[in-house]
Design a protein around this motif. Structure first.
Motif, PDB file in Angstrom:
ATOM      1  N   LYS A 186       3.225  -8.436 -10.534  1.00  0.00           N
ATOM      2  CA  LYS A 186       2.831  -8.943 -11.974  1.00  0.00           C
ATOM      3  C   LYS A 186       3.847  -8.704 -12.885  1.00  0.00           C
ATOM      4  CE  LYS A 186      -0.699  -8.484 -15.418  1.00  0.00           C
ATOM      5  NZ  LYS A 186       0.515  -7.743 -16.231  1.00  0.00           N
ATOM      6  N   LEU A 241      -7.026 -11.700   3.521  1.00  0.00           N
ATOM      7  CA  LEU A 241      -7.228 -10.252   3.766  1.00  0.00           C
ATOM      8  C   LEU A 241      -6.776  -9.728   5.351  1.00  0.00           C
ATOM      9  CD1 LEU A 241     -10.415  -9.256   1.461  1.00  0.00           C
ATOM     10  CD2 LEU A 241      -7.856  -8.991   0.903  1.00  0.00           C
ATOM     11  N   PHE A 275      -1.133  -6.000   3.287  1.00  0.00           N
ATOM     12  CA  PHE A 275      -0.685  -5.587   2.004  1.00  0.00           C
ATOM     13  C   PHE A 275      -0.025  -4.436   1.706  1.00  0.00           C
ATOM     14  CE2 PHE A 275      -3.183  -8.886  -0.186  1.00  0.00           C
ATOM     15  CZ  PHE A 275      -3.796  -9.284   0.780  1.00  0.00           C
ATOM     16  N   PHE A 298       2.049  -3.942  -1.366  1.00  0.00           N
ATOM     17  CA  PHE A 298       1.866  -3.692  -2.599  1.00  0.00           C
ATOM     18  C   PHE A 298       1.076  -4.831  -3.095  1.00  0.00           C
ATOM     19  CE2 PHE A 298       3.570  -3.208  -6.947  1.00  0.00           C
ATOM     20  CZ  PHE A 298       3.459  -1.687  -7.076  1.00  0.00           C
ATOM     21  N   ARG A 335      -0.871  -4.187  -7.082  1.00  0.00           N
ATOM     22  CA  ARG A 335      -1.711  -3.174  -7.583  1.00  0.00           C
ATOM     23  C   ARG A 335      -3.177  -3.427  -7.999  1.00  0.00           C
ATOM     24  NH1 ARG A 335       3.014  -2.716 -11.946  1.00  0.00           N
ATOM     25  NH2 ARG A 335       4.250  -1.203 -10.926  1.00  0.00           N
ATOM     26  N   MET A 336      -3.298  -4.668  -8.169  1.00  0.00           N
ATOM     27  CA  MET A 336      -4.955  -5.080  -8.391  1.00  0.00           C
ATOM     28  C   MET A 336      -5.742  -4.866  -7.372  1.00  0.00           C
ATOM     29  SD  MET A 336      -5.698  -8.104 -11.124  1.00  0.00           S
ATOM     30  CE  MET A 336      -7.484  -8.384 -10.953  1.00  0.00           C
ATOM     31  N   LEU A 337      -5.304  -4.656  -5.882  1.00  0.00           N
ATOM     32  CA  LEU A 337      -6.152  -4.664  -5.013  1.00  0.00           C
ATOM     33  C   LEU A 337      -6.153  -3.481  -4.141  1.00  0.00           C
ATOM     34  CD1 LEU A 337      -7.860  -6.763  -3.077  1.00  0.00           C
ATOM     35  CD2 LEU A 337      -5.850  -6.679  -1.811  1.00  0.00           C
ATOM     36  N   LEU A 338      -4.922  -2.683  -4.361  1.00  0.00           N
ATOM     37  CA  LEU A 338      -4.350  -1.483  -3.392  1.00  0.00           C
ATOM     38  C   LEU A 338      -3.829  -0.370  -4.181  1.00  0.00           C
ATOM     39  CD1 LEU A 338      -3.794  -0.455  -0.822  1.00  0.00           C
ATOM     40  CD2 LEU A 338      -1.413  -1.753  -0.855  1.00  0.00           C
ATOM     41  N   ARG A 339      -4.520   0.889  -3.827  1.00  0.00           N
ATOM     42  CA  ARG A 339      -4.201   2.202  -4.610  1.00  0.00           C
ATOM     43  C   ARG A 339      -3.036   2.455  -3.651  1.00  0.00           C
ATOM     44  NH1 ARG A 339      -5.674   7.764  -4.223  1.00  0.00           N
ATOM     45  NH2 ARG A 339      -5.493   8.614  -6.152  1.00  0.00           N
ATOM     46  N   GLY A 340      -1.994   3.072  -4.376  1.00  0.00           N
ATOM     47  CA  GLY A 340      -0.658   3.522  -3.641  1.00  0.00           C
ATOM     48  C   GLY A 340       0.014   2.404  -3.444  1.00  0.00           C
ATOM     49  N   GLY A 341       0.473   2.324  -2.005  1.00  0.00           N
ATOM     50  CA  GLY A 341       1.256   1.011  -1.920  1.00  0.00           C
ATOM     51  C   GLY A 341       2.797   1.509  -1.823  1.00  0.00           C
TER      52      GLY A 341
END
Lengths: 256, 412
Positions: A10, A32, A37, A39, A41-47
């Motif tokens: 984003k 899903l 996934f 990376f 940001r809005m869905l996944l912590r870390g990545g």
């Protein structure tokens, strides 16, 4: 089969595209389930922001220099990279800023602009090569599904490439431009919304951006004949697409 | 030791939290909102009133309806236009359906994974199924009236360009009724999560009006009893630039940091909630005056119940009369404040006689919450200073997420 690795990035925007991808109703479970996934940001912590990615989706306008640098790196790590949403596709709403002296705009918002590092807003293809455009604000579901499923089935995506007028005709709408004299942007705007605004009794405001090779000047001339002021015509063509050649060309006829 | 949470995931927009622990004490905690500015208030100048709602809706991908409604109220005020009761009713339906949608996504996709020790919602299949069902039902309300749920098109200054037929409304209501049990299930699930303890000194802030749960209009009321009408807004509130953030920080002069959003609303106007929502609150033992910001999640779940039940009631009385009125364009100043999903949202505009914007100002919920997020983080870190770094980081992130911040909105 190994799941395709997906990265979502984003830049300057409302984050509505990522929202649309993660939750667009009918396909959310498939999305899903079928993608890994890496990376988002809005869905996944870390990545892992460094990839590699089989598919990268990029939303937002480029308005700061670091974004362009990062974008080039993402491009190198991605097999396919799609611009998603009007901001990334053709500058969208944030590009309105480029119709005015930028310093004026910035100092209307901040008293101290020494900590602001904005550059002129541009679509992402001003900096990198893009494999396809998922147009719209919010992005059209059909093109979004087309992009994601084309990755899954390893085929070239076939995006909608005609004007809103075609969708109006298919729906049997009465033309709001011809019949009611509304300043409709439909003739020069890329379809994908299902001719939404004309179906809701109002003029299209071009949120899907210009259709490629649209004849902007012809429509601007029509608006002029209808009695719209120069300023109003300029506003119609710069709400979405201030950063596009198709719409900028339309403004040339206002000069004579 | 320097601790740096580079980016807070699962929130809207971009921000990070940085602090230092030295000699057992906390130093220099900062919520750095590095979301790039798009300068809405700058480039709105020169645009005409009839395109403003479509432009400001793009400030936020989750609460576009709030930005549209607030700007429309404000522009109509500026031109001395009074919408009909029917228009107000439909605007309220739009707002309620969007608040529910926003809360649903926040609870299931953004907040829940932390409490289930996951990085993302994938794998929580039962919850995803319920999420999709709920989301589809409430989005259908926004979408059926607005044309589409995200950045709707029928809402303009003066009313609605089109209102769905009785049959269409009937179908929407039917679908809403089918998810009522899922809403109650959500309340139960969210109430059972294991929330960290934290007590803060925040000043709750919400809109209140007589006999209804104020959303699109009302008086600003604070937890300590201050009352402020819209005309006194600038006497009580000030907005300051922050050197390390692109968002501005809004403070209530001379008071504790303010908190807006679902928890604040329940505290200020619990009695005006729909009876079913109050029942749901009783069911889980929710008490007003709860000052643990983590419990904002619970408050949101209770509000989902309120929104769905009230939406059903309002939709059942919808008519097709007076849903659009013509506006006489004139010069003027107007402002409006509403309850967006995440709390108070202010828009104000100055128009010239052609209806072109001369001046624009927008204050978003996260600008109000900015200071209290920082203060709550400080307290949290001080109380958990011995915890291992990873655990501490997670606690901080969970706290920020509990506020449901929107950094895209806050910078705009």
């Amino acid at each position: 089969m190994k799941k395709p690795r997906l990265g979502f990035f984003k830049y300057s925007c409302c984050a509505g595209c990522e929202f649309q991808v993660m939750y667009f109703q009918k396909h959310v479970l498939e999305t899903l389930k079928n993608f890994e996934f890496i990376f988002a940001r809005m869905l996944l912590r870390g990545g892992n922001p460094h990839g590699p990615f089989d598919i990268a989706l990029v939303e937002g306008t480029i308005t700061e220099a670091w974004q362009a640098d990062e974008l080039k790196k993402i491009r190198e790590k991605s097999t396919l990279l799609f611009a998603i949403g009007s901001c990334a596709v053709d500058g969208g709403i944030p590009a309105i800023k480029s119709t005015m002296p930028e310093l004026d705009v910035e100092s209307k918002v901040y008293a101290d602009i020494t900590t602001i590092h904005s550059i002129r807003p541009h679509a992402i293809d001003a900096y990198i090569k893009v494999d396809g455009y998922i147009r719209g604000c919010p992005p059209g579901e059909r093109d979004l599904a087309e992009a994601l499923s084309s990755v899954l089935s390893d085929k070239k995506p076939d995006f909608i490439n005609y004007s809103v007028c075609v969708e109006c005709k298919l729906k049997g709408n009465v033309c709001v431009l011809v019949a009611y004299g509304m300043p409709c942007m439909g003739p020069v705007t890329n379809a994908g919304c299902g001719a939404l605004c004309p179906s809701m009794n109002r003029a299209c405001y071009a949120c899907f951006g210009p259709m490629k090779q649209a004849n902007g000047p012809a429509l601007a001339r029509k608006f002029k004949m209808m009695g719209l002021s120069k300023e109003d015509i300029k506003r119609r063509f710069t709400e979405f697409g201030a950063d596009t050649l198709e719409f900028r060309r339309a403004l040339d006829i206002l000069e004579d | 030791m320097k601790i740096n949470i580079d980016y807070i995931a699962r929130v809207e927009g971009e921000g990070s939290v940085k602090f230092e622990i030295k000699d057992g004490g906390l130093r220099n905690l900062k919520l750095n909102i590095w979301e790039p500015p798009r300068f809405f208030e700058g480039f709105l100048v020169g645009r005409k009133y009839d395109e403003v709602p479509d432009i400001v809706s793009r400030i936020c991908g989750i609460c576009p309806v709030s930005h549209m409604t607030t700007s429309i109220n404000s522009l109509e005020n500026a031109m001395g236009f009074n919408p009909s009761q029917e228009i107000k009713k439909i605007r309220k339906i739009m707002a309620l359906s969007q608040i529910a949608a926003s809360h649903i996504v926040h609870l299931y996709v953004l907040a829940l994974p932390d409490y289930r020790e996951k990085d993302m919602v994938v794998g929580l299949n039962r919850e995803i199924t319920r999420l999709v069902k709920l989301k589809e039902a409430v989005n259908n309300v926004t979408g059926r009236i607005g044309g589409r749920p995200l950045h709707p098109v029928s809402m303009i200054a003066g009313g609605f360009t089109k209102v769905p037929s009785r049959d269409e409304v009937g179908r929407v209501v039917k679908q809403l009724k089918r998810v009522r049990a899922d809403a109650l299930q959500t309340v139960k699930m969210i109430a059972k999560l294991d929330y960290p303890d934290l007590k803060t000194n925040v000043e709750f802030l919400a809109l209140k009006s007589e006999n209804n749960y104020a959303i699109n209009e009302g008086t600003i009321i604070t937890g300590s009893g201050l009352k402020a009408g819209l005309e006194e807004y600038h006497r009580y509130f000030s907005e300051k630039e922050v050197p390390y953030a692109n968002a501005k920080r809004t403070v209530l002069k001379g008071k504790n940091p303010v908190m807006v959003g679902a928890l604040a609303r329940l505290h200020i106007k619990f009695d005006e909630l729909h009876p079913e929502a109050r029942k749901a609150a009783d069911m889980i033992g929710f008490k007003t005056g709860d000052v643990n910001p983590y419990h904002n999640n619970i408050a949101q779940a209770i509000e989902i119940v309120h929104c769905i039940w009230e939406c059903i009631e309002l939709l059942e009385t919808i008519s097709h009369k007076d849903t659009f009125m013509t506006i006489d364009v004139k010069e003027g100043y107007g402002s409006a404040i509403t309850e967006a999903p995440r709390g108070l949202l202010l828009h104000e505009y100055e128009l010239n006689r052609m209806g072109v914007v001369k001046k624009a100002n927008i204050v978003t919920p996260t600008a109000y919450n900015f200071l209290s997020i920082e203060e709550s983080l400080k307290k949290l870190v001080q109380e958990n200073i011995d915890k291992p770094e990873n655990k501490l980081k997670l606690l901080c992130e969970m706290l920020v997420r509990a506020y449901d911040p929107c950094f895209s909105c806050s910078v705009h």
